[in-house]
Design a protein around this motif. Structure first.
Motif, PDB file in Angstrom:
ATOM      1  N   ALA A 108     -14.208   0.189  -8.823  1.00 31.71           N
ATOM      2  CA  ALA A 108     -14.854   1.424  -9.272  1.00 31.71           C
ATOM      3  C   ALA A 108     -13.813   2.471  -9.628  1.00 31.71           C
ATOM      4  O   ALA A 108     -13.953   3.197 -10.629  1.00 31.71           O
ATOM      5  CB  ALA A 108     -15.789   1.943  -8.191  1.00 31.71           C
ATOM      6  N   ALA A 109     -12.759   2.565  -8.830  1.00 30.34           N
ATOM      7  CA  ALA A 109     -11.687   3.515  -9.123  1.00 30.34           C
ATOM      8  C   ALA A 109     -11.005   3.166 -10.439  1.00 30.34           C
ATOM      9  O   ALA A 109     -10.742   4.055 -11.270  1.00 30.34           O
ATOM     10  CB  ALA A 109     -10.674   3.518  -7.985  1.00 30.34           C
ATOM     11  N   GLU A 110     -10.743   1.884 -10.645  1.00 34.28           N
ATOM     12  CA  GLU A 110     -10.054   1.471 -11.866  1.00 34.28           C
ATOM     13  C   GLU A 110     -10.869   1.824 -13.107  1.00 34.28           C
ATOM     14  O   GLU A 110     -10.310   2.232 -14.131  1.00 34.28           O
ATOM     15  CB  GLU A 110      -9.788  -0.036 -11.832  1.00 34.28           C
ATOM     16  N   ARG A 142      -2.536   6.343 -14.971  1.00 35.54           N
ATOM     17  CA  ARG A 142      -1.969   5.006 -15.179  1.00 35.54           C
ATOM     18  C   ARG A 142      -1.434   4.416 -13.875  1.00 35.54           C
ATOM     19  O   ARG A 142      -1.592   3.219 -13.620  1.00 35.54           O
ATOM     20  CB  ARG A 142      -0.881   5.080 -16.241  1.00 35.54           C
ATOM     21  N   VAL A 143      -0.832   5.248 -13.043  1.00 37.43           N
ATOM     22  CA  VAL A 143      -0.395   4.756 -11.728  1.00 37.43           C
ATOM     23  C   VAL A 143      -1.613   4.384 -10.886  1.00 37.43           C
ATOM     24  O   VAL A 143      -1.620   3.356 -10.200  1.00 37.43           O
ATOM     25  CB  VAL A 143       0.468   5.804 -11.002  1.00 37.43           C
ATOM     26  N   GLY A 144      -2.655   5.211 -10.934  1.00 35.43           N
ATOM     27  CA  GLY A 144      -3.871   4.888 -10.201  1.00 35.43           C
ATOM     28  C   GLY A 144      -4.468   3.573 -10.648  1.00 35.43           C
ATOM     29  O   GLY A 144      -4.900   2.757  -9.817  1.00 35.43           O
ATOM     30  N   GLY A 145      -4.473   3.351 -11.957  1.00 33.23           N
ATOM     31  CA  GLY A 145      -4.980   2.083 -12.460  1.00 33.23           C
ATOM     32  C   GLY A 145      -4.123   0.909 -12.012  1.00 33.23           C
ATOM     33  O   GLY A 145      -4.645  -0.152 -11.638  1.00 33.23           O
ATOM     34  N   ALA A 146      -2.811   1.067 -12.025  1.00 37.78           N
ATOM     35  CA  ALA A 146      -1.908   0.000 -11.588  1.00 37.78           C
ATOM     36  C   ALA A 146      -2.127  -0.329 -10.113  1.00 37.78           C
ATOM     37  O   ALA A 146      -2.208  -1.508  -9.730  1.00 37.78           O
ATOM     38  CB  ALA A 146      -0.462   0.407 -11.839  1.00 37.78           C
ATOM     39  N   PHE A 147      -2.231   0.701  -9.286  1.00 30.22           N
ATOM     40  CA  PHE A 147      -2.466   0.461  -7.863  1.00 30.22           C
ATOM     41  C   PHE A 147      -3.831  -0.182  -7.627  1.00 30.22           C
ATOM     42  O   PHE A 147      -3.998  -0.976  -6.701  1.00 30.22           O
ATOM     43  CB  PHE A 147      -2.365   1.780  -7.087  1.00 30.22           C
ATOM     44  N   SER A 148      -4.803   0.141  -8.474  1.00 24.26           N
ATOM     45  CA  SER A 148      -6.129  -0.454  -8.328  1.00 24.26           C
ATOM     46  C   SER A 148      -6.096  -1.949  -8.602  1.00 24.26           C
ATOM     47  O   SER A 148      -6.979  -2.684  -8.141  1.00 24.26           O
ATOM     48  CB  SER A 148      -7.119   0.220  -9.286  1.00 24.26           C
ATOM     49  N   GLU A 196       3.810  -2.829 -13.240  1.00 22.71           N
ATOM     50  CA  GLU A 196       3.363  -1.701 -14.048  1.00 22.71           C
ATOM     51  C   GLU A 196       4.001  -0.397 -13.577  1.00 22.71           C
ATOM     52  O   GLU A 196       4.423   0.429 -14.397  1.00 22.71           O
ATOM     53  CB  GLU A 196       1.844  -1.588 -13.983  1.00 22.71           C
ATOM     54  N   VAL A 197       4.057  -0.214 -12.267  1.00 23.70           N
ATOM     55  CA  VAL A 197       4.640   1.023 -11.743  1.00 23.70           C
ATOM     56  C   VAL A 197       6.134   1.065 -12.032  1.00 23.70           C
ATOM     57  O   VAL A 197       6.693   2.136 -12.316  1.00 23.70           O
ATOM     58  CB  VAL A 197       4.342   1.163 -10.238  1.00 23.70           C
ATOM     59  N   GLN A 198       6.809  -0.072 -11.974  1.00 27.01           N
ATOM     60  CA  GLN A 198       8.228  -0.112 -12.338  1.00 27.01           C
ATOM     61  C   GLN A 198       8.423   0.357 -13.774  1.00 27.01           C
ATOM     62  O   GLN A 198       9.328   1.147 -14.072  1.00 27.01           O
ATOM     63  CB  GLN A 198       8.777  -1.524 -12.164  1.00 27.01           C
ATOM     64  N   GLN A 199       7.594  -0.115 -14.679  1.00 26.27           N
ATOM     65  CA  GLN A 199       7.708   0.283 -16.084  1.00 26.27           C
ATOM     66  C   GLN A 199       7.427   1.772 -16.262  1.00 26.27           C
ATOM     67  O   GLN A 199       8.120   2.458 -17.028  1.00 26.27           O
ATOM     68  CB  GLN A 199       6.737  -0.541 -16.926  1.00 26.27           C
ATOM     69  N   ALA A 256       6.145   9.543 -10.277  1.00 28.53           N
ATOM     70  CA  ALA A 256       6.439   8.148 -10.596  1.00 28.53           C
ATOM     71  C   ALA A 256       7.372   7.534  -9.559  1.00 28.53           C
ATOM     72  O   ALA A 256       7.156   6.404  -9.095  1.00 28.53           O
ATOM     73  CB  ALA A 256       7.048   8.042 -11.994  1.00 28.53           C
ATOM     74  N   ALA A 257       8.413   8.270  -9.181  1.00 26.71           N
ATOM     75  CA  ALA A 257       9.371   7.741  -8.207  1.00 26.71           C
ATOM     76  C   ALA A 257       8.732   7.544  -6.837  1.00 26.71           C
ATOM     77  O   ALA A 257       8.987   6.544  -6.153  1.00 26.71           O
ATOM     78  CB  ALA A 257      10.568   8.682  -8.103  1.00 26.71           C
ATOM     79  N   LEU A 258       7.895   8.492  -6.411  1.00 30.36           N
ATOM     80  CA  LEU A 258       7.207   8.355  -5.126  1.00 30.36           C
ATOM     81  C   LEU A 258       6.361   7.093  -5.093  1.00 30.36           C
ATOM     82  O   LEU A 258       6.408   6.313  -4.124  1.00 30.36           O
ATOM     83  CB  LEU A 258       6.324   9.582  -4.883  1.00 30.36           C
ATOM     84  N   HIS A 259       5.597   6.859  -6.144  1.00 33.85           N
ATOM     85  CA  HIS A 259       4.703   5.702  -6.130  1.00 33.85           C
ATOM     86  C   HIS A 259       5.450   4.394  -6.362  1.00 33.85           C
ATOM     87  O   HIS A 259       5.011   3.344  -5.874  1.00 33.85           O
ATOM     88  CB  HIS A 259       3.564   5.919  -7.133  1.00 33.85           C
ATOM     89  N   LEU A 260       6.577   4.467  -7.043  1.00 34.11           N
ATOM     90  CA  LEU A 260       7.424   3.273  -7.108  1.00 34.11           C
ATOM     91  C   LEU A 260       7.914   2.934  -5.705  1.00 34.11           C
ATOM     92  O   LEU A 260       7.923   1.761  -5.297  1.00 34.11           O
ATOM     93  CB  LEU A 260       8.602   3.515  -8.043  1.00 34.11           C
ATOM     94  N   GLY A 261       8.329   3.960  -4.952  1.00 35.10           N
ATOM     95  CA  GLY A 261       8.761   3.718  -3.573  1.00 35.10           C
ATOM     96  C   GLY A 261       7.656   3.146  -2.714  1.00 35.10           C
ATOM     97  O   GLY A 261       7.884   2.229  -1.906  1.00 35.10           O
ATOM     98  N   LEU A 262       6.447   3.661  -2.859  1.00 38.30           N
ATOM     99  CA  LEU A 262       5.322   3.132  -2.082  1.00 38.30           C
ATOM    100  C   LEU A 262       5.034   1.681  -2.469  1.00 38.30           C
ATOM    101  O   LEU A 262       4.737   0.840  -1.598  1.00 38.30           O
ATOM    102  CB  LEU A 262       4.092   3.994  -2.302  1.00 38.30           C
ATOM    103  N   ALA A 263       5.124   1.384  -3.757  1.00 40.59           N
ATOM    104  CA  ALA A 263       4.919   0.007  -4.193  1.00 40.59           C
ATOM    105  C   ALA A 263       5.985  -0.915  -3.606  1.00 40.59           C
ATOM    106  O   ALA A 263       5.684  -2.016  -3.116  1.00 40.59           O
ATOM    107  CB  ALA A 263       4.943  -0.062  -5.723  1.00 40.59           C
ATOM    108  N   TYR A 264       7.236  -0.472  -3.630  1.00 41.13           N
ATOM    109  CA  TYR A 264       8.299  -1.273  -3.021  1.00 41.13           C
ATOM    110  C   TYR A 264       8.065  -1.443  -1.520  1.00 41.13           C
ATOM    111  O   TYR A 264       8.281  -2.522  -0.957  1.00 41.13           O
ATOM    112  CB  TYR A 264       9.652  -0.599  -3.247  1.00 41.13           C
ATOM    113  N   LEU A 265       7.650  -0.381  -0.859  1.00 41.07           N
ATOM    114  CA  LEU A 265       7.417  -0.459   0.581  1.00 41.07           C
ATOM    115  C   LEU A 265       6.339  -1.486   0.891  1.00 41.07           C
ATOM    116  O   LEU A 265       6.479  -2.288   1.818  1.00 41.07           O
ATOM    117  CB  LEU A 265       7.022   0.920   1.119  1.00 41.07           C
ATOM    118  N   TRP A 266       5.264  -1.476   0.108  1.00 40.28           N
ATOM    119  CA  TRP A 266       4.183  -2.436   0.363  1.00 40.28           C
ATOM    120  C   TRP A 266       4.594  -3.858  -0.015  1.00 40.28           C
ATOM    121  O   TRP A 266       4.035  -4.822   0.493  1.00 40.28           O
ATOM    122  CB  TRP A 266       2.926  -2.005  -0.392  1.00 40.28           C
TER     123      TRP A 266
END
Length: 318
Positions: free
Chosen positions: A72-74, A86-92, A101-104, A115-125
């Motif tokens: 639903a979020a996506e 776009r970051v929200g869609g990638a995380f969805s 996608e977040v790396q790009q 962008a950097a914060l969410h790249l870090g969160l993606a790497y952390l996960w």
């Protein structure tokens, strides 16, 4: 709610999803101690006081994402092409294509703390601790005056309370202010702060703090202090505005001497207690909050101090 959140963080030292970084930032061997995490990374939107159609949609999508309704979020994120959408869609779509996608997006938005914060969160996960730390540091470096940088700094300093201590004035906004919408309130505060009214600059600085603009707030507080050199509130605000997790001594070094200069100003003691609480120094914070009550037992800061002290009754002494 602000009091409860601060006290809870002081008691627990860090939110559950920062535990892995507590190990990393203590000087151990980086990403090798982490493993991929279940679920999805948190999405931390930075919309300030925006009330336009896209902002409303993104907030709705963010709530759905946090509740686990990713499809639903996506669907809500999809029509928008902003970075946050776009970051929200990638995380969805995590983990199918989210990290790539977040790396790009981070590459194409190199000056974006979001962008950097969410790249870090993606790497952390994904279990890539070294890369996560580098991304969080990048968020703070490229856009320090942003909500995303403040949240990235939270992750780099998990033993502090989240966010930054906010100055609490003893006076309120002009009559009728509460009837305005958040964007109108912010615009009114900004307009008033353009003059030489120290109080107006303090209120605008507080508004900037609340939307995650610490450097802009620091400038407003410094300007207020310059206009009112003998006002303990303006001087205290300028000190609080200097607080940073990487170097809290700047703020304490300026605020501490004010206790001697203004020995009966509740604002000085209250904000000393607040900053100590942010660092998890609960017992010293209690002492300063009690002194704030003694200085002005019927004032607004005494009421705030009592709320903190009541909440701290359940916190183990240390």
């Amino acid at each position: 709610m602000r009091v409860s959140l601060i006290v809870a963080t002081a008691a627990a030292a860090a939110a559950a999803w920062t535990v892995g970084l507590t190990v990393l930032t203590s000087g151990s061997s980086g990403g090798s101690v982490l493993h991929p995490r279940a679920g999805t990374p948190p999405l931390i939107l930075d919309l300030g006081v925006r009330a336009d159609a896209e902002a409303r949609a993104l907030r709705t999508a963010g709530r759905l994402y946090a509740q686990g309704s990713r499809r639903a979020a996506e669907r809500i994120f999809a029509p928008y092409r902003s970075l946050q959408a776009r970051v929200g869609g990638a995380f969805s779509r995590w983990p199918d294509s989210g990290l790539g996608e977040v790396q790009q997006l981070a590459v194409s938005h190199r000056r974006s703390a979001f962008a950097a914060l969410h790249l870090g969160l993606a790497y952390l996960w994904a279990g890539r601790g070294d890369d996560a730390l580098a991304a969080f540091r990048g968020a703070v470096r490229v856009e320090p005056d942003s909500y995303s940088a403040v949240r990235a700094d939270d992750l780099l300093h998990p033993n502090f309370a989240q966010g930054l201590p906010s100055f609490v004035p003893t006076f309120t906004a002009p009559p009728g202010f509460s009837k305005l919408s958040p964007p109108e309130q912010f615009a009114a505060l900004r307009a008033a702060a353009r003059g030489r009214d120290a109080g107006a600059k303090l209120l605008y600085g507080v508004a900037l703090q609340r939307i995650g603009r610490p450097l802009s707030a620091e400038r407003e507080f410094a300007a207020a202090a310059g206009l009112a050199p003998d006002d303990p509130e303006a001087q205290t605000a300028a000190a609080v505005g200097l607080f940073s997790k990487s170097n809290p001594s700047r703020a304490f070094g300026r605020l501490g001497p004010l206790a001697t200069r203004f020995p009966h100003a509740a604002t000085v003691r209250f904000h000393l207690g607040l900053m100590l609480l942010w660092m998890g120094s609960v017992d010293p914070a209690r002492r300063q909050l009690r002194l704030a009550i003694q200085d002005d037992p019927n004032g607004p800061l005494a009421r705030e101090a009592r709320r903190f002290l009541d909440s701290l009754k359940t916190v183990q002494k240390h």
